[in-house]
Design an enzyme around this catalytic site. Structure first.
Site, short mmCIF file in Angstrom:
data_model
loop_
_atom_site.label_atom_id
_atom_site.label_comp_id
_atom_site.label_asym_id
_atom_site.label_seq_id
_atom_site.Cartn_x
_atom_site.Cartn_y
_atom_site.Cartn_z
N TYR A 134 -1.90 0.56 10.22
CA TYR A 134 -2.04 -0.09 8.89
C TYR A 134 -0.56 0.35 8.33
O TYR A 134 -0.01 -0.36 7.60
CB TYR A 134 -3.10 0.33 8.40
CG TYR A 134 -3.13 -0.19 6.79
CD1 TYR A 134 -3.39 -1.56 6.46
CD2 TYR A 134 -2.90 0.73 5.89
CE1 TYR A 134 -3.43 -1.95 5.19
CE2 TYR A 134 -3.18 0.03 4.28
CZ TYR A 134 -3.31 -1.57 4.25
OH TYR A 134 -3.28 -1.98 2.76
N SER A 168 0.73 -1.24 0.06
CA SER A 168 -0.09 -0.08 -0.17
C SER A 168 0.92 1.20 0.04
O SER A 168 2.05 1.30 0.79
CB SER A 168 -0.93 0.03 1.28
OG SER A 168 -1.55 1.08 1.32
#
Length: 414
Positions: free
Chosen positions: A237, A224
């Site tokens: 995250y 990501s």
């Protein structure tokens, strides 16, 4: 005059050329739609302006512009030949839904022998794969955070492959279990993200590396942009993906002598997993409110946290339901004779990385905040402080006005 500064000018020219050329190469390889020619010509314009200021020959300017055109033509030319899928086996993690489920179906349709790991063999995702895919596909029940299950998956895969190696490992399994400021995020959220996104992926990658080295295969990891850039409210995250990105970059160098190629895919926003499950996020929000210390909840305010939740819901609703850019990037990383180290999958990701890499921090930071979380509320304590400061300012102004009026009256009496 130019002769006196000949050497410094050419050194400067070399530095500028390398910088702009690298920027153009990076943006042209970033899978943008209309942006590549625009940014490429912007870079060429900046270069020409600098060279013009140095009064260098027009012939050199034309040569550099021609080189820029050649780079762009090479980027937009016919795609290179890809490798055959015949006899190639791939293991994909996290195939219950999202990218993993879509990739398993797509790679099976291309002729790969697919080993798809799922958390639940009787779940909807597993049943869909059994119903729609060929008999080449094998389902494996694996929680990548459980070493025993990872080891059993390795034994099952080896037994079916026989003497063959594994061509590709697609690390897709991952979670995002937090939303909100880092101070408001539970330690369990940080540990949960790290356990799945980093340690789980590390475990399965290390376990299957002997099979990958045997076939001189590929490691493809879905990561990501949050692992490289500070997205607001995604600290847990993002931290886990940052660790994952660094590990994969290190692994790429270490496995090069073995002939194993390592690629990382960086997707934009897509509708996957729980991101569009509003009831799940409502439950997470309620649990967070109940677990926070009262003083911390008072400082931030329930309305501030509710706004964050609504912004996440809005962002998830606008996410792209078409997962094909990611599955296409997976195929390229598996079948390209010279796979890239990084693939930007989806609109805007390449531009985001270009701004992050080449623009001042203040610009990239503002771009990221405008792109992701457009918060309007400040934490409650800051609002109170701001209101107090405003009241004090008004009070001081009134006092000053009263003092001025008194002084004017005294002047008149005199």
């Amino acid at each position: 005059m130019m002769d006196d500064y000949n050497l410094p000018v050419w050194i400067y020219l070399a530095v500028v050329t390398v910088f702009v050329g690298g920027a153009m190469k990076k943006i042209l390889a970033s899978h943008l739609s209309a942006a590549p020619p625009l940014v490429a010509w912007l870079g060429a314009t900046v270069l020409v302006e600098r060279l013009w200021a140095l009064c260098l020959p027009a012939l050199l300017l034309l040569t550099l512009l021609a080189l820029a055109c050649c780079l762009y033509s090479a980027r937009t030319g016919p795609p290179p030949a890809t490798l055959s899928t015949h006899g190639k086996a791939i293991l994909i993690t996290g195939c219950d839904s999202g990218f993993g489920n879509a990739a398993a179906k797509h790679l099976d349709a291309l002729g790969f022998e697919v080993f798809a790991t799922v958390l639940d063999l009787s779940g909807d995702g597993a049943r869909e794969l059994q119903r729609t895919c060929s008999t080449r596909l094998t389902l494996l029940q694996v929680d990548i955070t459980q070493p025993q299950q990872v080891h059993q998956a390795l034994l099952d895969t080896r037994a079916k492959l026989g003497l063959r190696g594994l061509w590709g490992l697609v690390n897709n399994a991952g979670v995002c279990v937090n939303f909100g400021d880092a101070e408001l995020s539970l330690m369990s959220n940080f540990r949960g993200c790290m356990e799945v996104n980093f340690f789980g992926t590390l475990s399965i990658t290390k376990s299957f590396l002997p099979l990958l080295r045997q076939s001189k295969g590929r490691v493809v990891t879905i990561s990501s942009p949050a692992g490289d850039q500070p997205f607001p409210c995604l600290a847990a995250y993002g931290a886990s993906k940052a660790a994952l990105n660094l590990f994969m970059n290190t692994l790429r160098h270490e496995l090069e002598p073995w002939g194993v190629r390592v690629s990382t895919i960086l997707p934009s926003s897509y509708k996957t997993g729980r991101c569009s499950n509003q009831s799940y996020w409502e439950q997470q929000h309620k649990q967070l409110l109940q677990s926070l210390p009262p003083a911390l909840l008072e400082d931030y305010g329930e309305d501030y946290m509710a706004e964050t939740k609504e912004l996440f819901h809005s962002y998830a609703r606008q996410a792209n339901p078409d997962l094909s850019p990611v599955t296409d990037a997976i195929v390229q990383a598996l079948l390209s004779p010279q796979p890239q180290a990084r693939y930007f999958a989806g609109p805007g990701v390449g531009l985001m990385y270009f701004i992050h890499s080449y623009c001042p921090f203040s610009i990239s930071n503002r771009f990221l905040q405008k792109l992701f979380m457009k918060k309007k509320l400040m934490p409650r304590a800051l609002r109170k402080q701001s209101g107090l400061d405003l009241n004090l300012s008004l009070h001081n102004n009134n006092n000053n006005n009263n003092n001025n009026n008194e002084e004017e009256k005294e002047e008149k009496h005199k």
